[in-house]
Design a protein around this motif. Structure first.
Motif, PDB file in Angstrom:
ATOM      1  N   VAL A  54       0.830  -1.202   0.000  1.00 22.64           N
ATOM      2  CA  VAL A  54       0.000   0.000   0.000  1.00 22.64           C
ATOM      3  C   VAL A  54       0.867   1.255   0.000  1.00 22.64           C
ATOM      4  O   VAL A  54       0.641   2.192  -0.774  1.00 22.64           O
ATOM      5  N   ASP A  55       1.880   1.284   0.876  1.00 23.83           N
ATOM      6  CA  ASP A  55       2.749   2.451   0.958  1.00 23.83           C
ATOM      7  C   ASP A  55       3.581   2.625  -0.302  1.00 23.83           C
ATOM      8  O   ASP A  55       3.789   3.745  -0.774  1.00 23.83           O
ATOM      9  N   VAL A  56       4.084   1.516  -0.842  1.00 20.70           N
ATOM     10  CA  VAL A  56       4.886   1.595  -2.064  1.00 20.70           C
ATOM     11  C   VAL A  56       4.034   2.121  -3.215  1.00 20.70           C
ATOM     12  O   VAL A  56       4.461   2.984  -3.996  1.00 20.70           O
ATOM     13  N   ALA A  57       2.795   1.622  -3.334  1.00 19.76           N
ATOM     14  CA  ALA A  57       1.898   2.087  -4.393  1.00 19.76           C
ATOM     15  C   ALA A  57       1.595   3.577  -4.232  1.00 19.76           C
ATOM     16  O   ALA A  57       1.534   4.325  -5.220  1.00 19.76           O
ATOM     17  N   ARG A  58       1.411   4.028  -2.989  1.00 15.77           N
ATOM     18  CA  ARG A  58       1.144   5.446  -2.749  1.00 15.77           C
ATOM     19  C   ARG A  58       2.350   6.289  -3.162  1.00 15.77           C
ATOM     20  O   ARG A  58       2.195   7.382  -3.723  1.00 15.77           O
ATOM     21  N   PHE A  59       3.553   5.778  -2.880  1.00 16.61           N
ATOM     22  CA  PHE A  59       4.758   6.510  -3.279  1.00 16.61           C
ATOM     23  C   PHE A  59       4.747   6.772  -4.779  1.00 16.61           C
ATOM     24  O   PHE A  59       4.969   7.903  -5.228  1.00 16.61           O
ATOM     25  N   TRP A  60       4.498   5.737  -5.574  1.00 18.99           N
ATOM     26  CA  TRP A  60       4.506   5.917  -7.022  1.00 18.99           C
ATOM     27  C   TRP A  60       3.350   6.799  -7.484  1.00 18.99           C
ATOM     28  O   TRP A  60       3.496   7.587  -8.424  1.00 18.99           O
ATOM     29  N   GLU A  61       2.236   6.711  -6.813  1.00 22.13           N
ATOM     30  CA  GLU A  61       1.082   7.525  -7.183  1.00 22.13           C
ATOM     31  C   GLU A  61       1.378   9.014  -7.039  1.00 22.13           C
ATOM     32  O   GLU A  61       1.001   9.827  -7.897  1.00 22.13           O
ATOM     33  N   VAL A  62       2.074   9.384  -5.953  1.00 23.93           N
ATOM     34  CA  VAL A  62       2.281  10.811  -5.684  1.00 23.93           C
ATOM     35  C   VAL A  62       3.570  11.362  -6.279  1.00 23.93           C
ATOM     36  O   VAL A  62       3.747  12.582  -6.328  1.00 23.93           O
TER      37      VAL A  62
END
Length: 204
Positions: A54-62
């Motif tokens: 979840v955190d890794v995906a959020r990193f790429w999203e932002v």
């Protein structure tokens, strides 16, 4: 692994296998990072550890630039990393440390600094992470965060304004098809030691 082998094998890995990374190895990488030198032992660095999907995906999203191709080779490969570590640095920590009685720069004037050591020191800490990655048989890549996305990154992860990200490091097991970059290292030879070392006098 012998240290000279760690240095020789270090390179940027841009595609990762679908395998988790042992959290104990990430612990070791970050512990080694805190052994880096720092001016006045200021230790103004910090590390944001992102090691769940979840955190890794959020990193790429932002952090992904709006113009980036989401299906492009670079982004697809980098997003396959199960771990992202963001090294950050605090200039204020250094200015405060050197205003202490044993240093005495109470004016906190940045002009006193020959170079911004808050970046230098955090960069050395990041290199210790990269070297530990190699020693543990894993792969990693250090890359920059697009300046226009830094505020989004801060907001998403609650990063204080006093801390500046240097970039980010993807970490994981190398994908068997990762044969190295087709970019600059494939087009440019490594400069020989004699080309870059000047003994005693730079010369003509």
């Amino acid at each position: 692994m012998d240290f000279s082998e760690v240095v020789r094998r270090r390179r940027m890995v841009r595609r990762y296998a679908d395998r988790p990374v042992d959290p104990a190895l990430v612990d070791r990488m970050l512990e080694h990072a805190t052994r880096a030198p720092s001016a006045g032992f200021s230790q103004g660095w910090a590390f944001l550890r992102l090691d769940n999907p979840v955190d890794v995906a959020r990193f790429w999203e932002v952090t992904t630039p709006e113009h980036a191709d989401p299906e492009g080779r670079w982004l697809t490969g980098m997003r396959s990393a199960p771990v992202v570590v963001v090294p950050l640095t605090s200039k204020d920590a250094y200015l405060e440390r050197y205003a202490a009685p044993d240093k005495g720069w109470t004016d906190r004037d940045e002009a006193r600094w020959p170079v911004p050591y808050w970046y230098v020191d955090a960069g050395m800490a990041a290199l210790l992470i990269l070297q530990t990655v190699v020693d543990e048989g894993l792969g990693a890549c250090f890359f920059g965060i697009t300046p226009s996305r830094v505020d989004d990154f801060r907001a998403a992860f609650g990063v204080p304004a006093a801390y500046q990200p240097l970039g980010a490091i993807t970490i994981g097991h190398r994908h068997p098809d990762d044969t190295g970059s087709r970019g600059s290292p494939a087009r440019r030879e490594r400069r020989a030691v004699d080309e870059v070392v000047h003994r005693g006098y730079w010369g003509g």
